[in-house]
Design an enzyme around this catalytic site. Structure first.
Site, PDB file in Angstrom:
ATOM      1  N   PRO A 251       0.793  -1.240   0.000  1.00 30.45           N
ATOM      2  CA  PRO A 251       0.000   0.000   0.000  1.00 30.45           C
ATOM      3  C   PRO A 251       0.822   1.286   0.000  1.00 30.45           C
ATOM      4  CG  PRO A 251       0.131  -0.849   2.215  1.00 30.45           C
ATOM      5  CD  PRO A 251       0.865  -1.844   1.356  1.00 30.45           C
ATOM      6  N   GLY A 252       2.146   1.180  -0.061  1.00 34.83           N
ATOM      7  CA  GLY A 252       2.980   2.358  -0.207  1.00 34.83           C
ATOM      8  C   GLY A 252       3.763   2.781   1.024  1.00 34.83           C
ATOM      9  N   ASP A 272       2.566  -1.797  -9.249  1.00 42.24           N
ATOM     10  CA  ASP A 272       1.650  -2.828  -8.746  1.00 42.24           C
ATOM     11  C   ASP A 272       0.846  -3.350  -9.924  1.00 42.24           C
ATOM     12  OD1 ASP A 272       0.782  -3.760  -5.786  1.00 42.24           O
ATOM     13  OD2 ASP A 272      -0.900  -3.986  -7.164  1.00 42.24           O
ATOM     14  N   ASP A 299       3.409  -5.524 -14.135  1.00 40.52           N
ATOM     15  CA  ASP A 299       3.945  -6.748 -13.556  1.00 40.52           C
ATOM     16  C   ASP A 299       5.454  -6.554 -13.442  1.00 40.52           C
ATOM     17  OD1 ASP A 299       5.047  -9.298 -13.130  1.00 40.52           O
ATOM     18  OD2 ASP A 299       3.439 -10.288 -14.243  1.00 40.52           O
ATOM     19  N   ASP A 316      10.763  -5.641  -2.646  1.00 37.49           N
ATOM     20  CA  ASP A 316      10.103  -6.242  -1.483  1.00 37.49           C
ATOM     21  C   ASP A 316       9.076  -7.210  -2.058  1.00 37.49           C
ATOM     22  OD1 ASP A 316       9.580  -6.433   1.408  1.00 37.49           O
ATOM     23  OD2 ASP A 316       7.625  -5.612   0.863  1.00 37.49           O
ATOM     24  N   CYS A 369       8.860 -10.797   3.927  1.00 41.62           N
ATOM     25  CA  CYS A 369       8.387 -10.930   5.309  1.00 41.62           C
ATOM     26  C   CYS A 369       8.085 -12.398   5.608  1.00 41.62           C
ATOM     27  CB  CYS A 369       7.168 -10.047   5.569  1.00 41.62           C
ATOM     28  SG  CYS A 369       5.775 -10.331   4.456  1.00 41.62           S
TER      29      CYS A 369
END
Length: 435
Positions: A251-252, A272, A299, A316, A369
């Site tokens: 989401p930034g 995105d 993409d 990320d 993550c």
């Protein structure tokens, strides 16, 4: 409405596919509750989701099929409260019995009473047997494949990982230094009587979510963000005037770290694949006062097909999310080992594509993550073997953030860290054109 009835409503939403953090935040915004009530609901709600495998195992040992979801959730909540919250067992049984009577009938109340009394009578022996029989997957509530995978990768440290990922998370917010100072934020915390649990540079872990209802949050002076997520952006360390790409931006929040470090001077492409997420990125960054970001629908695997080159790149990558189970415990139940393998392939393709458009002398951070080596160390091993023109750079990890370096110099924030999310970060430089 009784608090346990409220929790049942929330559990049903998650069972139908809603993210737990979204369900809970929406509920708190719509209902005026005391701090004590919010805390109790949060503990019960997340506790049941985190321990669903254990709870259902104990229920199924004592019942045939339960057709009513409401009833099963009541039993889950009651067993959780009596086992993990040190709730008074007799009081727990009595309350559950009364709720079942009012919701259904006296016979249903008696059924609930019998199931719970049977469990609490045998509880201590049950817990002992699970450990002695090496059923730590059930004891700690993990799918068997996941437990075996963690055991295979981490050996004697496996149980520490399993326990760590079930801990209750703390609220964390980051000060947006384009609009606010740490001193001003700490003054606000004193006014609200909120304690600081841990501080990682400009990220604060605090004991209340009340800051989310303040003008400071509405005005973009603070943003919800974990210290691990912040570090991925901070370690990339773009400078004012740089041309940067965040390959998987929504989401930034990490994009915001980049914009702040660049002092809102330069250019950031925020990629995105979903159009609606581009709108979310724009809204979040506008709120924070960052206007150098261009959201682009793309993409990230196709990044190498466009002509632009970049000074810094943040990859990320989309991952299994097993490092953030404290905050999104339901992720345990909607993925499997095949998904991990598929994600590792996707991550590598994004990393490989990004590497082609990095300028010589440019720097790239790869982060996830999650805790599994397929998505972290093994991807980096493959990348470095196939891209001899890249070298790993030394990273500045704060002293109060715990974890371990892998053999390539990547850092995994792991079970040793009590507060931050588990997270993998590595920084690389492109030394020359392809060898």
């Amino acid at each position: 409405m009784n608090i346990k009835q409220r929790v049942i409503v929330l559990i049903r939403e998650v069972e139908k596919g809603k993210y737990s953090n979204i369900a809970l935040n929406e509920y708190f915004r719509a209902n005026k509750l005391s701090k004590k009530e919010r805390g109790f609901i949060t503990e019960l709600f997340y506790g049941v989701i985190r321990n669903k495998i254990f709870l259902d195992y104990e229920i199924e040992k004592r019942t045939k099929t339960i057709k009513k979801d409401w009833l099963k959730d009541l039993l889950r909540i009651s067993i959780y409260q009596g086992t993990f919250m040190n709730g008074d067992e007799k009081g727990v049984v009595w309350e559950a019995t009364e709720l079942a009577k009012k919701k259904f009938s006296v016979p249903v109340g008696k059924f609930v009473n019998g199931v719970l009394r049977s469990y609490f009578r045998e509880k201590d022996e049950e817990l002992k047997e699970l450990r002695e029989n090496n059923r730590l997957d059930i004891l700690h509530s993990y799918p068997k494949w996941f437990y075996e995978k963690v055991q295979e990768e981490y050996g004697n440290e496996a149980e520490n990982f399993l326990i760590s990922l079930k801990k209750v998370p703390y609220m964390s917010v980051r000060v947006n230094k384009l609009k606010y100072t740490e001193e001003e934020f700490e003054d606000l915390l004193k006014e609200l009587d909120i304690d600081i649990i841990k501080k990682v540079e400009t990220v604060y872990y605090i004991d209340s979510g009340e800051v989310l209802y303040t003008d400071e949050f509405k005005d973009g002076k603070i943003i919800v963000q974990d210290g691990s997520s912040y570090l991925a952006g901070r370690i990339l360390n773009p400078k004012p005037g740089d041309i940067v790409v965040d390959t998987c931006s929504a989401p930034g929040s990490k994009t915001a770290v980049l914009g702040e470090l660049m002092e809102n001077n330069g250019e950031i492409l925020a990629l995105d694949i979903h159009s609606h997420k581009l709108k979310l990125i724009s809204e979040n960054l506008n709120k924070l006062g960052i206007n150098i970001v261009l959201p682009v629908k793309m993409d990230a695997r196709k990044l190498k097909e466009q002509g632009k080159h970049f000074d810094k790149i943040l990859v990320d990558a989309p991952c299994s999310g097993y490092g953030v189970l404290r905050k999104k415990p339901e992720a345990l139940y909607n993925k499997n080992l095949e998904n991990v393998v598929e994600l590792a392939k996707l991550q590598y393709e994004i990393l490989e594509s990004a590497s082609k458009v990095l300028k010589i002398g440019g720097e790239l951070v790869y982060s996830t993550c999650t805790i599994f080596k397929e998505e972290n160390t093994l991807n980096i091993e493959k990348f470095l073997n196939e891209n001899k023109n890249f070298s790993v750079m030394k990273m500045d990890i704060p002293e109060n953030v715990l974890g371990e370096y892998d053999k390539f110099g990547g850092f995994l924030i792991n079970y040793k860290e009590e507060i931050l999310d588990n997270f993998y970060i590595i920084k690389m430089r492109k030394d020359s054109e392809e060898c």
